[in-house]
Scaffold this active site. Structure first.
Site: not given
Ligand code: NDP
Length: 444
Positions: A126, A166
């Site tokens: 991430k 995201d």
């Protein structure tokens, strides 16, 4: 002290001021306790949990960029490459002022198990930055994305680490980042997913997380003898996940009646008008206050309040810890049957426990929202074979993945005596595959 408790203590003391990371680690380790206890000697000897909870690599860098007035700004960029046991790192890039290393580590850790649950060969990672795209011009967003990628490009690649979107990173941001990667590395490759359709993106990727959430919810309810048709649904968020969750819920004959953004929320008793929502959020990038102009019958309220509305199914699709114990009590009092997380960890630990104690079907984000990353992996497959699949093919694959995923977590929960506990089921099912791969590859 048990091995699980020892490692939780270690994680908390070695990673101070990272409450979201602690929360995610605790949730996972608590629920795999039964598996760890059965293998304690070997896991301890191999420091398996310590290796699982420590990222393979974390990269932090400076991101200088120039605004339209010539002023230089400096943001912080992150990429946490958490675990590559089952495939190249895969996970989104979050652009939001709240981003810090703890948030990225919590998301990266969750991503390991989510990616494993998809059944596809992708590891967990991430990244992101504390940059806020809101209120910036397209040129300023481009300047930031180019500077961010100038550094990140040294660490990613189609076979090593493949970031995606995201919160705050949509098609526009991915486009600018892809352009910069191509210029610097001279490679037209599937290094990012969520790309535009004209340069290697996949049909149905935009819809995938929201649609996947509904495919899983429908399958779970079907297995419990409940039909989606006619059910009232409350949804939070008004971004990528929320919009397509609302769209698919309507296609299934349910009635989503709410959505929200960071300033307020909408209640539309006639069912959310998806076309209007898309126009406001995707095209005009406006606030939800505009919704009433399209639907005079609807209500707009400032602040938080989606969970006060009576519903059968609740789908939190905004951000972490947005549904707390008080909200859970209100939902249960209003007769909610199921809560399925579209966002990552939107339900606090106390609220999750309350749902489980009150027999609400609760599916955690790492299972319920895995359709996004699964479709990203399908985008990688298409890029590798230099082909583009039809919308129907991708959507069909997605549906199959979500239905299998549900049965996988349901079976894992049953196997260990936790029937109906999908938190335990998801963590165990995700963990088993990763551990098997880690064991096979030795101490690396
Ligand atoms: P978007 O940026 O498209 O939308 C996020 C939505 O949540 C917006 O409506 C935003 O409102 C709201 N929101 C964000 N932060 C806050 C906050 N602090 N308080 C209240 N509301 C907030 O993001 P996505 O829809 O892509 O992501 C939503 C969630 O789903 C995140 O948790 C993400 O990690 C998760 N997720 C996303 C996937 C994807 O494919 N996109 C895949 C799997 C998980 P505003 O516009 O006012 O900021």
């Amino acid at each position: 002290m048990s091995y699980v408790d020892e490692v939780i203590e270690q994680v908390v003391s070695q990673n101070p001021n990272e409450p979201e990371f602690h929360q995610a680690v605790k949730e996972v380790l608590e629920s795999i306790r039964v598996v760890v206890d059965q293998n304690e000697e070997q896991f301890r000897r191999d420091a398996l949990l310590e290796r699982l909870c420590n990222p393979e690599r974390q990269i932090k860098f400076r991101v200088p960029w120039i605004d339209d007035k010539g002023q230089v700004h400096v943001n912080t960029g992150y990429r946490v490459q958490f675990n590559s046991a089952i495939g190249p790192y895969k996970g989104g890039l979050r652009l939001h002022p709240s981003v810090n290393i703890g948030i990225i580590k919590f998301l990266g850790f969750e991503q390991i198990f989510k990616n494993s649950l998809t059944g596809l060969p992708i590891g967990g990672g991430k990244g992101g930055s504390d940059f806020d795209p809101k209120g910036k011009s397209d040129r300023e967003v481009m300047a930031f994305c180019q500077s961010f990628m100038s550094e990140l490009c040294k660490y990613i690649g189609a076979d090593t680490d493949v970031p995606a979107g995201d919160i705050g990173t949509g098609a526009r941001e991915i486009g600018y980042m892809f352009g910069q990667y191509k210029k610097l590395r001279g490679l037209f490759e599937g290094v990012l997913t969520g790309k535009g359709l004209s340069y290697g993106g996949s049909l149905a990727r935009t819809e995938a997380t929201g649609y996947g959430l509904l495919y899983l919810t429908e399958e779970m309810l079907k297995c419990h003898g409940v039909d989606m048709k006619g059910k009232t649904v409350t949804v939070s968020g008004a971004g990528n996940v929320a919009i397509y969750a609302i769209e698919k819920a309507e296609q299934m004959g349910a009635k989503p009646v709410t959505c929200s953004d960071s300033t307020g929320w909408v209640y539309d008793p006639d069912g959310i008008d998806v076309a209007a929502l898309k126009e406001i959020k995707e095209v005009k990038r406006q606030r939800l206050t505009e919704y009433k102009k399209y639907r005079p019958n609807s209500e707009y309220h400032e602040g938080k309040g989606v969970w006060t509305v009576k519903s059968d199914i609740a789908l939190p699709c905004a951000t972490q810890n947005e549904l707390d114990l008080e909200d859970a009590k209100m939902l249960v009092a209003n007769g909610v049957i199921a809560v399925c997380e579209g966002a990552n960890m939107p339900t606090t630990a106390e609220a999750t426990k309350y749902f489980q104690e009150n027999n609400v079907y609760f599916v955690p984000g790492k299972a319920a929202n895995a359709g996004g990353v699964a479709t990203s992996a399908l985008e990688m497959s298409q890029n590798s074979e230099r082909l583009s699949w039809s919308f129907e093919k991708v959507d069909g694959e997605l549906k199959g993945i979500m239905v299998r995923l549900y049965h996988n977590i349901d079976d894992a929960a049953k196997k260990y005596g936790f029937e109906g506990n999908y938190v335990v089921g998801a963590n165990i099912a995700g963990f088993e595959k990763v551990v098997d791969a880690m064991n096979a590859q030795g101490i690396v």
